[in-house]
Scaffold this active site. Structure first.
Site, PDB file in Angstrom:
ATOM      1  N   GLY A  14       0.797  -1.217   0.063  1.00  0.00           N
ATOM      2  CA  GLY A  14       0.000   0.156  -0.039  1.00  0.00           C
ATOM      3  C   GLY A  14       0.880   1.087   0.024  1.00  0.00           C
ATOM      4  N   ARG A  75       1.113  -4.858  -5.552  1.00  0.00           N
ATOM      5  CA  ARG A  75       1.069  -6.100  -4.842  1.00  0.00           C
ATOM      6  C   ARG A  75       1.354  -7.271  -5.757  1.00  0.00           C
ATOM      7  NH1 ARG A  75      -0.813  -4.401   0.005  1.00  0.00           N
ATOM      8  NH2 ARG A  75      -2.379  -2.602  -0.030  1.00  0.00           N
ATOM      9  N   ASP A 106       4.545  -4.586   6.301  1.00  0.00           N
ATOM     10  CA  ASP A 106       4.911  -5.993   6.867  1.00  0.00           C
ATOM     11  C   ASP A 106       5.091  -6.992   5.679  1.00  0.00           C
ATOM     12  OD1 ASP A 106       3.492  -8.547   8.093  1.00  0.00           O
ATOM     13  OD2 ASP A 106       5.186  -7.757   9.254  1.00  0.00           O
ATOM     14  N   THR A 128       4.107   2.791   5.427  1.00  0.00           N
ATOM     15  CA  THR A 128       2.578   2.238   5.652  1.00  0.00           C
ATOM     16  C   THR A 128       1.719   3.042   6.354  1.00  0.00           C
ATOM     17  OG1 THR A 128       0.825   0.551   5.846  1.00  0.00           O
ATOM     18  CG2 THR A 128       3.024   0.380   7.028  1.00  0.00           C
ATOM     19  N   ASP A 130      -0.621   2.245   8.059  1.00  0.00           N
ATOM     20  CA  ASP A 130      -1.259   1.385   9.035  1.00  0.00           C
ATOM     21  C   ASP A 130      -0.670   1.347  10.455  1.00  0.00           C
ATOM     22  OD1 ASP A 130      -1.914  -1.363   6.741  1.00  0.00           O
ATOM     23  OD2 ASP A 130      -2.930   0.658   7.078  1.00  0.00           O
ATOM     24  N   ASP A 132       1.491  -0.660  11.484  1.00  0.00           N
ATOM     25  CA  ASP A 132       1.323  -1.972  12.086  1.00  0.00           C
ATOM     26  C   ASP A 132       2.742  -2.992  11.916  1.00  0.00           C
ATOM     27  OD1 ASP A 132      -0.369  -3.761   9.367  1.00  0.00           O
ATOM     28  OD2 ASP A 132       1.274  -2.180   9.341  1.00  0.00           O
ATOM     29  N   ARG A 174      -5.925  -1.919   7.800  1.00  0.00           N
ATOM     30  CA  ARG A 174      -5.695  -3.486   7.689  1.00  0.00           C
ATOM     31  C   ARG A 174      -6.141  -4.489   8.877  1.00  0.00           C
ATOM     32  NH1 ARG A 174      -1.664  -6.495   4.708  1.00  0.00           N
ATOM     33  NH2 ARG A 174      -1.878  -4.779   2.781  1.00  0.00           N
TER      34      ARG A 174
END
Ligand code: ADP
Ligand code: F6P
Length: 323
Positions: A14, A75, A106, A128, A130, A132, A174
């Protein structure tokens, strides 16, 4: 160790605001330290297909303030298959690229880890919205996304106030609740629903609304992280149980765009500088991370095995502040 002369840069997964600032920092710092810099377009897809161009300092002019990524991203399910990664390594041999800097999330890190085990050195930088990635307290793009989302939530709260409605806002992230939790606090949400915490719609959504109305509140804001529960279904249930008019908003891809915030530009510039210095000091297959508010480089396998989770104390703060 083989002398490093050529460094490749790619963005993967992303996209995130600040990726261009990171590209700019990597390219210019790399040139400053005497390396040849190469842009790899469209993430791992471009790496496999050899979509690679030399980048000079002027090639990254005017991108610091731009969202998205000059190198495009992708992706690439094929990258999970070794034959495609073998092709990618052979492409790097053809171009003479000695190490690739992967800016992504990730998943991109896992692809980088795989190809590093097969002989192509990597450096990973966290890009990202996120936030995360377990090895780092911060991922480039997170602050910009929070501010973009905050602007939208504030606008939604204006109309919810005017109409005395309930607003349910779905945000990205996500499978993590970092965005929802932080924008819930910043937006003064009455309820924040995140994947890390189980919830019961009657006790955790309906009850706070009924109690709030009893205390004189006339409008409510619920933030729900994507994947937790459908925002429209939450609205319907609130209308059934409370009689309040409820409207849902799925913010979608606006959260991924926009000019990076000053914080993201500075973090991107610092991480790019740190990544090149890591290579220059002879450390490869490392993840650039922010830990205890300091930049560090961590072995990629060690970093991928790290764990982190959201600060659930923030949920308690949100609950108290929404009385
Ligand atoms: P992000 O990097 O933002 O998390 P993805 O999860 O889509 O985004 O990962 C980006 C790309 O990294 C994937 O499209 C795929 O090419 C590659 N990738 C993801 N997971 C793995 C894996 N376990 N092994 C090899 N490559 C992977
Ligand atoms: O990883 C960033 C992210 O925006 C997630 O928050 C979201 O779930 C996902 O990407 C959407 O992926 P795509 O852009 O492929 O639809």
């Amino acid at each position: 160790m083989k002398e490093i002369k050529r460094i490749g840069v790619l963005t993967s997964g992303g996209d995130a605001p600040g990726m261009n600032a990171t590209i700019r920092s990597l390219v210019r710092t790399g040139i400053y330290y005497g390396y040849e810099m190469y842009g790899i377009f469209k993430g791992y897809v471009g790496l496999i297909n050899g979509e690679i161009e030399r980048l000079e300092a002027r090639d990254v002019s005017g991108i610091l303030q731009k969202g998205g990524t000059k190198l495009k991203t992708s992706r690439c399910p094929q990258f999970l298959e070794k034959p495609y990664r073998d092709k990618a390594r052979s492409i790097c041999d053809v171009f003479g690229i000695d190490v690739i800097c992967v800016i992504g999330g990730d998943g991109s890190y896992r692809g980088a880890f795989d190809i590093s085990k097969e002989g192509l050195p990597v450096i990973c930088l966290p890009g990202t919205i996120d936030n995360d990635i377990n090895s780092t307290e911060y991922t480039i793009g997170f602050d910009t996304a929070l501010n973009t989302i905050q602007d939208a939530i504030d606008k939604i709260r204006d109309t919810a106030y005017s109409h005395e409605r309930c607003s349910v806002v779905e945000v990205m992230g996500r499978s993590a609740g970092y965005i929802a939790l932080n924008n819930g606090i910043a937006g003064g949400a009455d309820v924040i629903l995140i994947p890390e915490v189980e919830f019961n719609i009657d006790t955790d959504v309906i009850k706070p609304i009924l109690e709030g109305r009893h205390r004189g509140k006339a409008d409510f804001t619920i933030i729900v992280a994507e994947g937790v529960k459908n925002a429209q279904e939450i609205c319907r249930y609130i209308e059934q149980k409370t009689g309040m008019v409820s409207r849902h908003t799925v913010l979608g891809y606006v959260q991924r765009g926009g000019s990076p915030s000053a914080y993201d530009r500075v973090m991107a510039s610092r991480m790019g500088d740190y990544a090149i210095k890591t290579i220059h000091e002879g450390r490869l297959n490392r993840i650039i991370s922010l830990q205890n508010n300091k930049l560090v480089d961590i072995d990629i396998e060690e970093g991928l095995n790290m764990q982190k989770t959201v600060d659930k104390d923030l949920l308690k703060i949100a609950k108290v502040l929404s009385i």
